[in-house]
Design a protein around this motif. Structure first.
Motif, PDB file in Angstrom:
ATOM      1  N   GLY A 190      31.605  74.567  72.276  1.00 36.07           N
ATOM      2  CA  GLY A 190      31.577  75.693  73.194  1.00 36.07           C
ATOM      3  C   GLY A 190      30.305  75.568  73.982  1.00 36.07           C
ATOM      4  N   ALA A 191      30.372  75.617  75.296  1.00 34.19           N
ATOM      5  CA  ALA A 191      29.180  75.417  76.102  1.00 34.19           C
ATOM      6  C   ALA A 191      28.282  76.633  76.033  1.00 34.19           C
ATOM      7  CB  ALA A 191      29.578  75.134  77.544  1.00 34.19           C
ATOM      8  N   LEU A 192      27.039  76.432  76.418  1.00 33.07           N
ATOM      9  CA  LEU A 192      26.028  77.473  76.329  1.00 33.07           C
ATOM     10  C   LEU A 192      25.511  77.764  77.719  1.00 33.07           C
ATOM     11  CD1 LEU A 192      24.410  79.024  74.097  1.00 33.07           C
ATOM     12  CD2 LEU A 192      22.730  77.210  74.263  1.00 33.07           C
ATOM     13  N   ALA A 193      25.432  79.023  78.075  1.00 31.86           N
ATOM     14  CA  ALA A 193      24.980  79.373  79.419  1.00 31.86           C
ATOM     15  C   ALA A 193      23.861  80.384  79.367  1.00 31.86           C
ATOM     16  CB  ALA A 193      26.138  79.939  80.229  1.00 31.86           C
ATOM     17  N   ARG A 194      23.065  80.393  80.435  1.00 30.36           N
ATOM     18  CA  ARG A 194      21.959  81.325  80.562  1.00 30.36           C
ATOM     19  C   ARG A 194      22.102  82.067  81.875  1.00 30.36           C
ATOM     20  NH1 ARG A 194      15.525  79.696  80.828  1.00 30.36           N
ATOM     21  NH2 ARG A 194      14.747  81.732  81.448  1.00 30.36           N
ATOM     22  N   ASN A 195      21.758  83.332  81.911  1.00 26.65           N
ATOM     23  CA  ASN A 195      21.803  84.060  83.159  1.00 26.65           C
ATOM     24  C   ASN A 195      20.444  84.668  83.466  1.00 26.65           C
ATOM     25  OD1 ASN A 195      21.522  86.431  81.691  1.00 26.65           O
ATOM     26  ND2 ASN A 195      23.682  86.953  81.772  1.00 26.65           N
ATOM     27  N   ALA A 196      20.393  85.415  84.560  1.00 30.81           N
ATOM     28  CA  ALA A 196      19.117  85.950  85.007  1.00 30.81           C
ATOM     29  C   ALA A 196      18.523  86.946  84.034  1.00 30.81           C
ATOM     30  CB  ALA A 196      19.301  86.609  86.383  1.00 30.81           C
ATOM     31  N   ALA A 197      19.334  87.516  83.168  1.00 29.51           N
ATOM     32  CA  ALA A 197      18.846  88.485  82.184  1.00 29.51           C
ATOM     33  C   ALA A 197      18.304  87.813  80.934  1.00 29.51           C
ATOM     34  CB  ALA A 197      19.957  89.455  81.810  1.00 29.51           C
ATOM     35  N   ASP A 198      18.228  86.472  80.947  1.00 31.07           N
ATOM     36  CA  ASP A 198      17.711  85.726  79.797  1.00 31.07           C
ATOM     37  C   ASP A 198      18.525  85.964  78.541  1.00 31.07           C
ATOM     38  OD1 ASP A 198      15.559  84.296  81.012  1.00 31.07           O
ATOM     39  OD2 ASP A 198      14.428  86.153  81.092  1.00 31.07           O
ATOM     40  N   THR A 199      19.829  86.048  78.700  1.00 29.36           N
ATOM     41  CA  THR A 199      20.762  86.122  77.585  1.00 29.36           C
ATOM     42  C   THR A 199      21.633  84.880  77.602  1.00 29.36           C
ATOM     43  OG1 THR A 199      20.844  88.548  77.660  1.00 29.36           O
ATOM     44  CG2 THR A 199      22.646  87.429  76.530  1.00 29.36           C
ATOM     45  N   ILE A 200      21.785  84.252  76.447  1.00 29.89           N
ATOM     46  CA  ILE A 200      22.662  83.097  76.347  1.00 29.89           C
ATOM     47  C   ILE A 200      23.745  83.388  75.323  1.00 29.89           C
ATOM     48  CG2 ILE A 200      20.913  81.417  77.077  1.00 29.89           C
ATOM     49  CD1 ILE A 200      20.485  80.678  74.168  1.00 29.89           C
ATOM     50  N   THR A 201      24.893  82.760  75.490  1.00 32.77           N
ATOM     51  CA  THR A 201      26.031  82.949  74.599  1.00 32.77           C
ATOM     52  C   THR A 201      26.535  81.589  74.151  1.00 32.77           C
ATOM     53  OG1 THR A 201      26.659  84.964  75.787  1.00 32.77           O
ATOM     54  CG2 THR A 201      28.331  83.976  74.356  1.00 32.77           C
ATOM     55  N   ASN A 202      26.700  81.414  72.843  1.00 27.35           N
ATOM     56  CA  ASN A 202      27.155  80.106  72.364  1.00 27.35           C
ATOM     57  C   ASN A 202      28.669  80.068  72.209  1.00 27.35           C
ATOM     58  OD1 ASN A 202      27.750  81.344  69.907  1.00 27.35           O
ATOM     59  ND2 ASN A 202      26.186  80.265  68.745  1.00 27.35           N
ATOM     60  N   GLY A 203      29.181  78.980  71.657  1.00 29.84           N
ATOM     61  CA  GLY A 203      30.606  78.736  71.611  1.00 29.84           C
ATOM     62  C   GLY A 203      31.394  79.644  70.700  1.00 29.84           C
ATOM     63  N   ILE A 204      30.746  80.385  69.786  1.00 33.66           N
ATOM     64  CA  ILE A 204      31.482  81.317  68.939  1.00 33.66           C
ATOM     65  C   ILE A 204      31.149  82.764  69.296  1.00 33.66           C
ATOM     66  CG2 ILE A 204      31.776  79.688  67.041  1.00 33.66           C
ATOM     67  CD1 ILE A 204      29.509  81.182  65.576  1.00 33.66           C
ATOM     68  N   GLY A 205      30.589  82.956  70.493  1.00 37.25           N
ATOM     69  CA  GLY A 205      30.371  84.303  71.000  1.00 37.25           C
ATOM     70  C   GLY A 205      29.080  84.972  70.579  1.00 37.25           C
ATOM     71  N   MET A 206      28.162  84.252  69.974  1.00 38.44           N
ATOM     72  CA  MET A 206      26.870  84.836  69.624  1.00 38.44           C
ATOM     73  C   MET A 206      26.002  84.961  70.866  1.00 38.44           C
ATOM     74  SD  MET A 206      25.754  82.922  66.132  1.00 38.44           S
ATOM     75  CE  MET A 206      26.517  83.320  64.567  1.00 38.44           C
ATOM     76  N   GLU A 207      25.474  86.143  71.100  1.00 40.61           N
ATOM     77  CA  GLU A 207      24.577  86.374  72.223  1.00 40.61           C
ATOM     78  C   GLU A 207      23.130  86.346  71.740  1.00 40.61           C
ATOM     79  OE1 GLU A 207      25.617  90.088  73.995  1.00 40.61           O
ATOM     80  OE2 GLU A 207      27.388  89.284  74.986  1.00 40.61           O
ATOM     81  N   PHE A 208      22.287  85.677  72.503  1.00 44.63           N
ATOM     82  CA  PHE A 208      20.872  85.534  72.156  1.00 44.63           C
ATOM     83  C   PHE A 208      20.007  86.017  73.312  1.00 44.63           C
ATOM     84  CE2 PHE A 208      23.112  82.565  69.539  1.00 44.63           C
ATOM     85  CZ  PHE A 208      22.404  82.497  68.346  1.00 44.63           C
TER      86      PHE A 208
END
Length: 282
Positions: free
Chosen positions: A26-44
């Motif tokens: 599952g790919a990992l993305a980052r947005n302007a709010a500095d939140t990333i989400t991994n392939g199983i839906g965990m938000e960091f």
């Protein structure tokens, strides 16, 4: 609005420009709010480097000796910390079975109605410290790296405080705790709750107070603070128990203050201790 990459690495939303940080199943993305989400839906959430006062001051009448002395700590590197405690659905996605198929270290799961109340996909996965390590190893293998781990005790408190110096992340008024935490319930009708339903702390982290205790990486030593390093403390080199933080849903959790700490043996698997993951930023 959060931007997430789908499993093919294609932008699922054009609300912001995402930067690809890593790929796996599952790919990992980052947005302007500095939140990333991994392939199983965990938000960091991205937690910046910085310094804070760890532990409780002498002026706190509720503080215990093992929360003292209050001391300055520097976290020298930014990191990502999960917004929520690991859920049962996320545990199943990685481990292939519900955590409650594992034997419990106490009889409370067998109380009338308890299993029905707490065995739910969006509730915390309450497991042992050793179980958490197995989950982390499996997730790291799945994601193709070694970036997930438990936070250190210092990293946990730094993120939980989120720049505050008060007894709780929301201030000193314990009467406001119900807005931020599931707490104070009994074993006849209570239990864990869906993650993320209460208000977050100032850095966007949910259930920092209550719902489930959270394992951290450190061994527990009630006197450790007197000799703790000032930069990136890693805890004692050995011990018999691991530290848990944050308090839980039941009335016997003792305290939900940010500085409160206690120890449990690492193979203890009850119904009120879960964990929150750290993902390194480098």
């Amino acid at each position: 609005m959060k931007t997430v990459l789908n499993r093919r690495g294609v932008l699922a939303s054009a609300a912001s420009v995402a930067v690809l940080l890593g790929t796996s199943k599952g790919a990992l993305a980052r947005n302007a709010a500095d939140t990333i989400t991994n392939g199983i839906g965990m938000e960091f959430r991205l937690i910046p480097a910085g310094s804070f006062l760890m532990g409780s001051p002498d002026s706190d009448r509720e503080a215990r000796d093992f929360e003292k002395p209050q001391h300055s700590v520097t976290i020298s590197r930014p990191f990502y910390l999960a917004r929520h405690e690991v859920t049962q659905a996320q545990w199943e996605a990685v481990m292939g079975s519900n955590p409650y198929t594992l034997d419990r270290s106490n009889p409370y799961y067998g109380l009338p109605g308890m299993a029905e109340r707490i065995t739910r996909p969006d509730h915390p996965a309450t497991v042992s410290w050793n179980d958490a390590q197995r989950f982390i190893a499996r997730l790291n293998g799945r994601e193709g790296g070694n970036r997930y781990r438990l936070p250190t005790e210092a990293e946990w408190e730094y993120a939980a405080r989120a720049g505050t110096t008060t007894a709780y992340s929301f201030g000193d008024n314990a009467a406001a705790l119900g807005r931020y935490a599931w707490y104070g319930e009994d074993f006849a009708t209570g239990g864990t709750h869906p993650v993320g339903r209460k208000a977050p702390n100032p850095w966007g982290l949910y259930d920092i107070h209550g719902n489930a205790w959270e394992w951290v990486r450190d061994w527990y030593d009630p006197a450790y603070y007197a000799n703790s390093p000032a930069t990136d403390p890693q805890g004692p080199e050995q011990g018999a128990e691991r530290v848990v933080r944050g308090g839980s849903w039941h009335a016997t959790a003792t305290s939900w203050r940010t500085a409160f700490r206690r120890g449990y043996v690492p193979d203890y698997r009850g119904i009120s201790i879960g964990f929150r993951l750290l993902r390194t930023a480098e």
